[in-house]
Design a protein around this motif. Sequence first.
Motif, PDB file in Angstrom:
ATOM      1  N   SER A   1       0.826  -1.215   0.000  1.00 30.91           N
ATOM      2  CA  SER A   1       0.000   0.000   0.000  1.00 30.91           C
ATOM      3  C   SER A   1       0.855   1.258   0.000  1.00 30.91           C
ATOM      4  O   SER A   1       0.562   2.215  -0.727  1.00 30.91           O
ATOM      5  CB  SER A   1      -0.934   0.004   1.218  1.00 30.91           C
ATOM      6  N   ARG A   2       1.916   1.260   0.808  1.00 28.50           N
ATOM      7  CA  ARG A   2       2.823   2.412   0.801  1.00 28.50           C
ATOM      8  C   ARG A   2       3.458   2.598  -0.573  1.00 28.50           C
ATOM      9  O   ARG A   2       3.555   3.713  -1.077  1.00 28.50           O
ATOM     10  CB  ARG A   2       3.912   2.237   1.859  1.00 28.50           C
ATOM     11  N   GLY A   3       3.853   1.506  -1.181  1.00 27.03           N
ATOM     12  CA  GLY A   3       4.433   1.581  -2.521  1.00 27.03           C
ATOM     13  C   GLY A   3       3.439   2.118  -3.538  1.00 27.03           C
ATOM     14  O   GLY A   3       3.800   2.932  -4.398  1.00 27.03           O
ATOM     15  N   GLN A   4       2.198   1.672  -3.442  1.00 30.37           N
ATOM     16  CA  GLN A   4       1.155   2.166  -4.352  1.00 30.37           C
ATOM     17  C   GLN A   4       0.951   3.668  -4.173  1.00 30.37           C
ATOM     18  O   GLN A   4       0.836   4.395  -5.150  1.00 30.37           O
ATOM     19  CB  GLN A   4      -0.175   1.438  -4.097  1.00 30.37           C
ATOM     20  N   ARG A   5       0.906   4.114  -2.917  1.00 29.29           N
ATOM     21  CA  ARG A   5       0.724   5.548  -2.663  1.00 29.29           C
ATOM     22  C   ARG A   5       1.893   6.355  -3.220  1.00 29.29           C
ATOM     23  O   ARG A   5       1.689   7.417  -3.810  1.00 29.29           O
ATOM     24  CB  ARG A   5       0.551   5.812  -1.166  1.00 29.29           C
ATOM     25  N   ARG A   6       3.115   5.848  -3.041  1.00 33.91           N
ATOM     26  CA  ARG A   6       4.294   6.549  -3.587  1.00 33.91           C
ATOM     27  C   ARG A   6       4.215   6.628  -5.109  1.00 33.91           C
ATOM     28  O   ARG A   6       4.458   7.687  -5.701  1.00 33.91           O
ATOM     29  CB  ARG A   6       5.578   5.837  -3.177  1.00 33.91           C
ATOM     30  N   ARG A   7       3.885   5.491  -5.747  1.00 37.82           N
ATOM     31  CA  ARG A   7       3.795   5.486  -7.213  1.00 37.82           C
ATOM     32  C   ARG A   7       2.702   6.429  -7.694  1.00 37.82           C
ATOM     33  O   ARG A   7       2.891   7.174  -8.662  1.00 37.82           O
ATOM     34  CB  ARG A   7       3.552   4.082  -7.726  1.00 37.82           C
ATOM     35  N   ASN A   8       1.561   6.417  -7.020  1.00 35.13           N
ATOM     36  CA  ASN A   8       0.465   7.304  -7.421  1.00 35.13           C
ATOM     37  C   ASN A   8       0.845   8.770  -7.242  1.00 35.13           C
ATOM     38  O   ASN A   8       0.533   9.605  -8.094  1.00 35.13           O
ATOM     39  CB  ASN A   8      -0.800   6.985  -6.630  1.00 35.13           C
ATOM     40  N   ALA A   9       1.524   9.078  -6.143  1.00 39.26           N
ATOM     41  CA  ALA A   9       1.945  10.465  -5.911  1.00 39.26           C
ATOM     42  C   ALA A   9       2.952  10.905  -6.965  1.00 39.26           C
ATOM     43  O   ALA A   9       2.863  12.018  -7.493  1.00 39.26           O
ATOM     44  CB  ALA A   9       2.546  10.609  -4.509  1.00 39.26           C
ATOM     45  N   LEU A  10       3.898  10.039  -7.287  1.00 43.41           N
ATOM     46  CA  LEU A  10       4.877  10.377  -8.322  1.00 43.41           C
ATOM     47  C   LEU A  10       4.209  10.551  -9.678  1.00 43.41           C
ATOM     48  O   LEU A  10       4.534  11.472 -10.432  1.00 43.41           O
ATOM     49  CB  LEU A  10       5.966   9.314  -8.397  1.00 43.41           C
ATOM     50  N   SER A  11       3.253   9.677  -9.990  1.00 42.95           N
ATOM     51  CA  SER A  11       2.529   9.793 -11.266  1.00 42.95           C
ATOM     52  C   SER A  11       1.744  11.097 -11.315  1.00 42.95           C
ATOM     53  O   SER A  11       1.724  11.783 -12.341  1.00 42.95           O
ATOM     54  CB  SER A  11       1.577   8.614 -11.454  1.00 42.95           C
ATOM     55  N   TYR A  12       1.105  11.441 -10.212  1.00 41.03           N
ATOM     56  CA  TYR A  12       0.342  12.683 -10.152  1.00 41.03           C
ATOM     57  C   TYR A  12       1.263  13.876 -10.369  1.00 41.03           C
ATOM     58  O   TYR A  12       0.962  14.775 -11.151  1.00 41.03           O
ATOM     59  CB  TYR A  12      -0.389  12.799  -8.812  1.00 41.03           C
ATOM     60  N   ASP A  13       2.416  13.878  -9.659  1.00 44.03           N
ATOM     61  CA  ASP A  13       3.373  14.976  -9.814  1.00 44.03           C
ATOM     62  C   ASP A  13       3.855  15.091 -11.254  1.00 44.03           C
ATOM     63  O   ASP A  13       3.979  16.190 -11.796  1.00 44.03           O
ATOM     64  CB  ASP A  13       4.571  14.782  -8.887  1.00 44.03           C
ATOM     65  N   LEU A  14       4.122  13.953 -11.875  1.00 43.27           N
ATOM     66  CA  LEU A  14       4.582  13.967 -13.258  1.00 43.27           C
ATOM     67  C   LEU A  14       3.496  14.492 -14.189  1.00 43.27           C
ATOM     68  O   LEU A  14       3.770  15.305 -15.073  1.00 43.27           O
ATOM     69  CB  LEU A  14       5.024  12.561 -13.693  1.00 43.27           C
ATOM     70  N   ARG A  15       2.250  14.048 -13.991  1.00 46.46           N
ATOM     71  CA  ARG A  15       1.145  14.552 -14.817  1.00 46.46           C
ATOM     72  C   ARG A  15       0.991  16.063 -14.653  1.00 46.46           C
ATOM     73  O   ARG A  15       0.781  16.792 -15.629  1.00 46.46           O
ATOM     74  CB  ARG A  15      -0.161  13.844 -14.461  1.00 46.46           C
ATOM     75  N   GLU A  16       1.098  16.547 -13.422  1.00 46.81           N
ATOM     76  CA  GLU A  16       1.001  17.988 -13.166  1.00 46.81           C
ATOM     77  C   GLU A  16       2.124  18.740 -13.886  1.00 46.81           C
ATOM     78  O   GLU A  16       1.893  19.779 -14.490  1.00 46.81           O
ATOM     79  CB  GLU A  16       1.070  18.267 -11.660  1.00 46.81           C
ATOM     80  N   HIS A  17       3.323  18.199 -13.801  1.00 46.86           N
ATOM     81  CA  HIS A  17       4.462  18.836 -14.467  1.00 46.86           C
ATOM     82  C   HIS A  17       4.270  18.857 -15.978  1.00 46.86           C
ATOM     83  O   HIS A  17       4.501  19.880 -16.630  1.00 46.86           O
ATOM     84  CB  HIS A  17       5.763  18.118 -14.097  1.00 46.86           C
ATOM     85  N   LEU A  18       3.859  17.726 -16.535  1.00 42.89           N
ATOM     86  CA  LEU A  18       3.684  17.647 -17.983  1.00 42.89           C
ATOM     87  C   LEU A  18       2.571  18.570 -18.469  1.00 42.89           C
ATOM     88  O   LEU A  18       2.615  19.051 -19.601  1.00 42.89           O
ATOM     89  CB  LEU A  18       3.411  16.207 -18.421  1.00 42.89           C
ATOM     90  N   ALA A  19       1.597  18.824 -17.630  1.00 41.93           N
ATOM     91  CA  ALA A  19       0.508  19.727 -18.012  1.00 41.93           C
ATOM     92  C   ALA A  19       1.004  21.157 -18.160  1.00 41.93           C
ATOM     93  O   ALA A  19       0.424  21.944 -18.910  1.00 41.93           O
ATOM     94  CB  ALA A  19      -0.618  19.660 -16.985  1.00 41.93           C
ATOM     95  N   THR A  20       2.082  21.506 -17.454  1.00 35.47           N
ATOM     96  CA  THR A  20       2.595  22.878 -17.519  1.00 35.47           C
ATOM     97  C   THR A  20       3.726  23.039 -18.517  1.00 35.47           C
ATOM     98  O   THR A  20       4.103  24.159 -18.827  1.00 35.47           O
ATOM     99  CB  THR A  20       3.100  23.324 -16.124  1.00 35.47           C
ATOM    100  N   VAL A  21       4.259  21.947 -19.011  1.00 35.30           N
ATOM    101  CA  VAL A  21       5.384  22.011 -19.941  1.00 35.30           C
ATOM    102  C   VAL A  21       4.851  22.073 -21.370  1.00 35.30           C
ATOM    103  O   VAL A  21       3.962  21.308 -21.740  1.00 35.30           O
ATOM    104  CB  VAL A  21       6.292  20.767 -19.772  1.00 35.30           C
ATOM    105  N   ALA A  22       5.403  22.975 -22.147  1.00 31.07           N
ATOM    106  CA  ALA A  22       5.009  23.070 -23.549  1.00 31.07           C
ATOM    107  C   ALA A  22       5.708  21.954 -24.317  1.00 31.07           C
ATOM    108  O   ALA A  22       6.940  21.899 -24.366  1.00 31.07           O
ATOM    109  CB  ALA A  22       5.392  24.427 -24.118  1.00 31.07           C
ATOM    110  N   LEU A  23       4.933  21.075 -24.876  1.00 31.37           N
ATOM    111  CA  LEU A  23       5.493  19.979 -25.667  1.00 31.37           C
ATOM    112  C   LEU A  23       5.683  20.450 -27.100  1.00 31.37           C
ATOM    113  O   LEU A  23       4.880  21.233 -27.621  1.00 31.37           O
ATOM    114  CB  LEU A  23       4.567  18.772 -25.626  1.00 31.37           C
ATOM    115  N   PRO A  24       6.739  19.974 -27.762  1.00 31.88           N
ATOM    116  CA  PRO A  24       6.960  20.399 -29.143  1.00 31.88           C
ATOM    117  C   PRO A  24       5.820  19.936 -30.046  1.00 31.88           C
ATOM    118  O   PRO A  24       5.300  18.840 -29.886  1.00 31.88           O
ATOM    119  CB  PRO A  24       8.273  19.708 -29.529  1.00 31.88           C
ATOM    120  N   VAL A  25       5.455  20.819 -30.945  1.00 29.92           N
ATOM    121  CA  VAL A  25       4.397  20.499 -31.893  1.00 29.92           C
ATOM    122  C   VAL A  25       4.998  19.694 -33.043  1.00 29.92           C
ATOM    123  O   VAL A  25       6.032  20.070 -33.594  1.00 29.92           O
ATOM    124  CB  VAL A  25       3.741  21.793 -32.431  1.00 29.92           C
ATOM    125  N   ALA A  26       4.367  18.594 -33.364  1.00 33.12           N
ATOM    126  CA  ALA A  26       4.869  17.752 -34.449  1.00 33.12           C
ATOM    127  C   ALA A  26       4.423  18.328 -35.789  1.00 33.12           C
ATOM    128  O   ALA A  26       3.235  18.494 -36.033  1.00 33.12           O
ATOM    129  CB  ALA A  26       4.360  16.331 -34.285  1.00 33.12           C
TER     130      ALA A  26
END
Length: 180
Positions: A76-101
């Motif tokens: 359960s602790r591992g799941q919470r850590r993974r979920n928190a890291l995934s959430y942080d990454l999603r939040e970061h990616l939402a603010t980063v401008a990705l290159p347009v293909a």
Amino acid sequence: MSRAEDAQRLQQLHDQIGADLLGYFARRVEPREDAADLLSETLMVTWRRLDRVPADDEGARMWMFATARRVLANWSRGQRRRNALSYDLREHLATVALPVANDQALDVRQAVSALPRNQRELIMLVHWDGFTIPAAAQLLKTTVSTARGRYQRAKITLKAALSNTAAPTSKTSTAKVKTS
């Protein structure tokens, strides 16, 4: 106890308590398929600490459920850590401008994806991930000379593929110039 006796004792514990432990986990985890992994982990802990398992059936059952509870808490602790890291990454990616293909970038991606697997991975490591050829060779567990040869073949293949992609456009524009 001998190794054979240990194996027999673990099998006996699994036969007596395994189904109950599997149910314990299945009622507490999502997806339920993870219950089998947790049971396996509990049995691994039991195997490593078999000398600590009480000899009587009720004591062994209590010991294994206590172990299962700790295994579940770790999971359960591992799941919470993974979920928190995934959430942080999603939040970061939402603010980063990705290159347009653009069309050219799509052509390059297509050409790279058409390469043989070992050449494709090398090209991606060198050009997209910023590794040198020797470093990429080390990551791919191959010799530097093999990596250099693959790299050269990949460059030739990519150059041909990309010049074929660009050729129709230039011929079309040349034809338009001649007709006007």
